[in-house]
Each structure stands twice: as structure tokens, then as C-alpha cells.
Design an enzyme around this catalytic site. Structure first.
Site, PDB file in Angstrom:
ATOM      1  N   GLU A  40      -8.319  25.174  31.061  1.00  0.00           N
ATOM      2  CA  GLU A  40      -6.810  24.784  30.960  1.00  0.00           C
ATOM      3  C   GLU A  40      -5.663  24.729  31.975  1.00  0.00           C
ATOM      4  O   GLU A  40      -5.439  25.675  31.191  1.00  0.00           O
ATOM      5  CB  GLU A  40      -7.230  23.720  29.607  1.00  0.00           C
ATOM      6  CG  GLU A  40      -5.885  22.942  29.263  1.00  0.00           C
ATOM      7  CD  GLU A  40      -5.331  21.769  28.281  1.00  0.00           C
ATOM      8  OE1 GLU A  40      -5.262  23.131  27.500  1.00  0.00           O
ATOM      9  OE2 GLU A  40      -5.239  20.998  28.087  1.00  0.00           O
ATOM     10  N   LYS A 110      -7.540  14.647  31.924  1.00  0.00           N
ATOM     11  CA  LYS A 110      -7.921  14.420  29.431  1.00  0.00           C
ATOM     12  C   LYS A 110      -6.640  13.530  28.788  1.00  0.00           C
ATOM     13  O   LYS A 110      -6.254  12.551  29.392  1.00  0.00           O
ATOM     14  CB  LYS A 110      -6.487  15.684  29.336  1.00  0.00           C
ATOM     15  CG  LYS A 110      -6.002  16.388  28.167  1.00  0.00           C
ATOM     16  CD  LYS A 110      -4.914  17.020  27.660  1.00  0.00           C
ATOM     17  CE  LYS A 110      -5.390  17.818  26.409  1.00  0.00           C
ATOM     18  NZ  LYS A 110      -4.278  19.187  26.729  1.00  0.00           N
ATOM     19  N   CYS A 145      -8.899  20.883  25.706  1.00  0.00           N
ATOM     20  CA  CYS A 145      -8.764  21.261  24.151  1.00  0.00           C
ATOM     21  C   CYS A 145      -8.251  20.460  23.780  1.00  0.00           C
ATOM     22  O   CYS A 145      -8.648  20.175  22.941  1.00  0.00           O
ATOM     23  CB  CYS A 145      -7.415  21.232  25.468  1.00  0.00           C
ATOM     24  SG  CYS A 145      -5.802  22.550  24.703  1.00  0.00           S
TER      25      CYS A 145
HETATM   26  O1  LIG Z   1      -4.869  21.219  19.133  1.00  0.00           O
HETATM   27  C1  LIG Z   1      -4.500  22.116  18.783  1.00  0.00           C
HETATM   28  O2  LIG Z   1      -3.974  23.151  18.109  1.00  0.00           O
HETATM   29  C2  LIG Z   1      -3.957  22.649  20.268  1.00  0.00           C
HETATM   30  C3  LIG Z   1      -3.908  21.343  21.658  1.00  0.00           C
HETATM   31  C4  LIG Z   1      -3.216  22.107  22.860  1.00  0.00           C
HETATM   32  O3  LIG Z   1      -2.643  23.677  23.220  1.00  0.00           O
HETATM   33  C5  LIG Z   1      -3.411  21.543  24.478  1.00  0.00           C
HETATM   34  O4  LIG Z   1      -3.658  20.167  24.542  1.00  0.00           O
HETATM   35  O5  LIG Z   1      -2.731  21.701  24.952  1.00  0.00           O
END
Ligand SMILES: O=C(O)CCC(=O)C(=O)O
Length: 263
Positions: A40, A110, A145
Site C-alpha cells: 500500500e 480502499k 490494509c
Molecule cells: O488496522 C491497523 O492496525 C492498521 C491499518 C493501517 O495502517 C492502514 O490501513 O493504513
């Protein structure tokens, strides 16, 4: 089917253009793979909020140019991770997927933005479409993510035919245990491969977890990276999704449409 996950390091001392060129070379080096995955927001880092606007780009911007050429040169399917997409006055965390001819075949914005009332959650707009990518032997379902925490999204992808769930991320080291646990859970509950590709390095003061992971439809970890930059390789057997679902048909036992609890 050979998959390569490029767990690239995102550090502030490397200019974005240099990392873009390096990422393209790393993809080219995976010409023996069928599918290559990047993480990402690797151009600037998922927590580099101050750079999001400055490094945003249209879909046909510099990352597209570099990734399209790299996919074509390597002759691989490429999930090129995500960029900050600028579109219609808004920013999106948008993943780009290419075929072996370098044609961008899918984008995914996303859906679940991370940060609660800060960061991505306020700077970016949310996507609202599930995306699958039919490869010759396996259909991918894509997520990004923080999406990993929302099982209903993955069920939606499986209902749409996904057999391998590809999750680029910029997951922080301090929640690495959740990353590994959730990746395995998504594989087991959906009886699907999970290919979860994170970043290495530290940017914006956030140490990244690395530990990219490939899990098979039975929940076995096929390969797991360490914390540093690394290319993680695994062999996927597309037939294993069907055999797992046939031999242990839990997905068929879903009880949908249950009534809400009585008052
Ligand atoms: O859910 C998490 O602990 C990390 C999510 C994250 O860093 C993101 O989506 O950029």
C-alpha cells in the site's frame, strides 16, 4: 502459480522518484513469477499524511507509467499496490492491477479508511466498490490494509468468486500480531489463499511491520517475511481452493438472513 510479494522499504531518505524506479526494477526481476504484488502507498508511505496531496497523481500518472512498463517487461500479472489518486477534487487510496501486457485491468479504491478522526480517514475519500480480478487460473479479490479488519468485505469478495485475497498494506509494527492473526483468519474462514504484502522501513515515525505473509486455503502459512525489505515467494495451487471447499464445505453451511433478536 508462482507469486512474489515485494516488501519494499519506505524510508524518508529515498526520494519518491528513486523508489518508483527501484520498485519497477524489483518487479522486472520477478520475471519467473506469474503474479507480483507491491504494498500500500509505497511511493510515499501510508503514514506520510503531509505528503499525500503533493504526491497525489491521476490514474495515468508516473506510478502507472512505471508499473505498466514493469508488468509488460516482466510479463507478469502485477498488483502494483496503491497510490494516492487525485480525482474530481478528492484523494483516494487506489490500487492498480496490470495484466502481463502492461494493460491496467482493474483499480480498487480502499473502502475502509484508517485513522478514525485523523490521517487517511479525513484526507481521503472512501471507495464503494468490491473488486475481483479473474486471472487465467485463479480469481483475485482485492482489499487494502485496514480493510483486513472487516470480514464482511472478504465474504463479499468470495461471493463474487474470489479464490485468492490480495491485501497490500502499510501495517505498523506495533500491531504486527493482529496482521498475522487476521491474515490467517481471512484464509481459514474464506477457504482462500491470502497474499498480504506490507512495507518495511520507518516513515513519518511509524515503524512498519513487514512480515508479509502467504497463507493457503487451509490456513497453513506458506511463506512469511522478516521485518526488512525482502521479496517473498510462494507457489500457489489453484486447485487447492476447490478441494478445500469440497472436502470441508463450511461455506455451504452459512445461515443467511437470520432474523434480528427479538426486543
Ligand atoms: O488496522 C491497523 O492496525 C492498521 C491499518 C493501517 O495502517 C492502514 O490501513 O493504513
Amino acid at each position: 502459480m508462482r507469486a512474489s510479494l515485494i516488501q519494499i522499504a519506505v524510508d524518508p531518505d529515498e526520494p519518491v522518484d528513486a523508489r518508483r524506479a527501484r520498485a519497477a526494477d524489483l518487479v522486472r526481476a520477478e520475471r519467473d513469477a506469474d503474479l507480483v504484488v507491491l504494498p500500500e502507498l509505497w511511493p510515499m508511505g501510508a503514514f506520510a499524511f503531509d505528503s499525500f496531496a503533493a504526491e497525489s497523481e491521476p490514474l495515468d500518472g508516473p506510478t502507472h507509467e512505471a508499473m505498466s512498463a514493469a508488468a509488460r517487461d516482466a510479463g507478469v500479472w502485477l498488483h502494483a499496490g496503491s497510490i494516492v489518486e487525485a480525482a474530481g477534487g478528492a484523494l483516494y487510496n487506489t490500487s492498480l492491477v496490470y495484466d502481463p501486457a502492461g494493460v491496467r485491468v482493474r483499480t480498487y479504491r480502499k473502502i475502509h479508511r484508517f485513522g478514525f478522526d485523523k490521517g487517511e480517514a479525513v484526507l481521503m475519500a472512501a471507495g464503494d466498490e468490491l473488486v475481483t480480478v479473474p486471472l487465467p487460473d485463479l480469481t483475485l479479490g482485492v482489499a487494502t490494509c485496514y480493510d483486513l479488519r472487516f470480514p464482511e468485505l472478504f465474504r463479499g469478495l468470495v461471493d463474487a468468486g474470489a479464490q485468492a485475497l490480495v491485501i497490500p498494506a502499510g501495517w505498523p509494527a506495533r500491531r504486527r500480531a493482529h496482521w498475522t492473526l487476521l491474515a490467517q483468519a481471512r484464509a481459514v474462514e474464506n477457504q482462500a489463499y491470502v497474499l498480504a504484502c506490507g512495507t518495511a522501513g520507518t516513515h513519518a515515525g511509524v515503524e512498519q511491520a513487514g512480515h508479509s505473509i502467504v497463507v493457503d486455503p487451509w490456513g497453513e502459512v506458506l511463506a512469511e517475511a522478516g521485518p526488512d525489505e525482502e521479496v517473498l515467494r510462494a507457489e500457489l495451487d489453484p486447485a487447492k481452493v476447490a478441494t478445500t471447499r469440497e472436502q470441508f464445505p463450511a461455506l455451504k453451511d452459512r445461515m443467511l438472513g437470520l432474523p434480528a433478536p427479538g426486543a
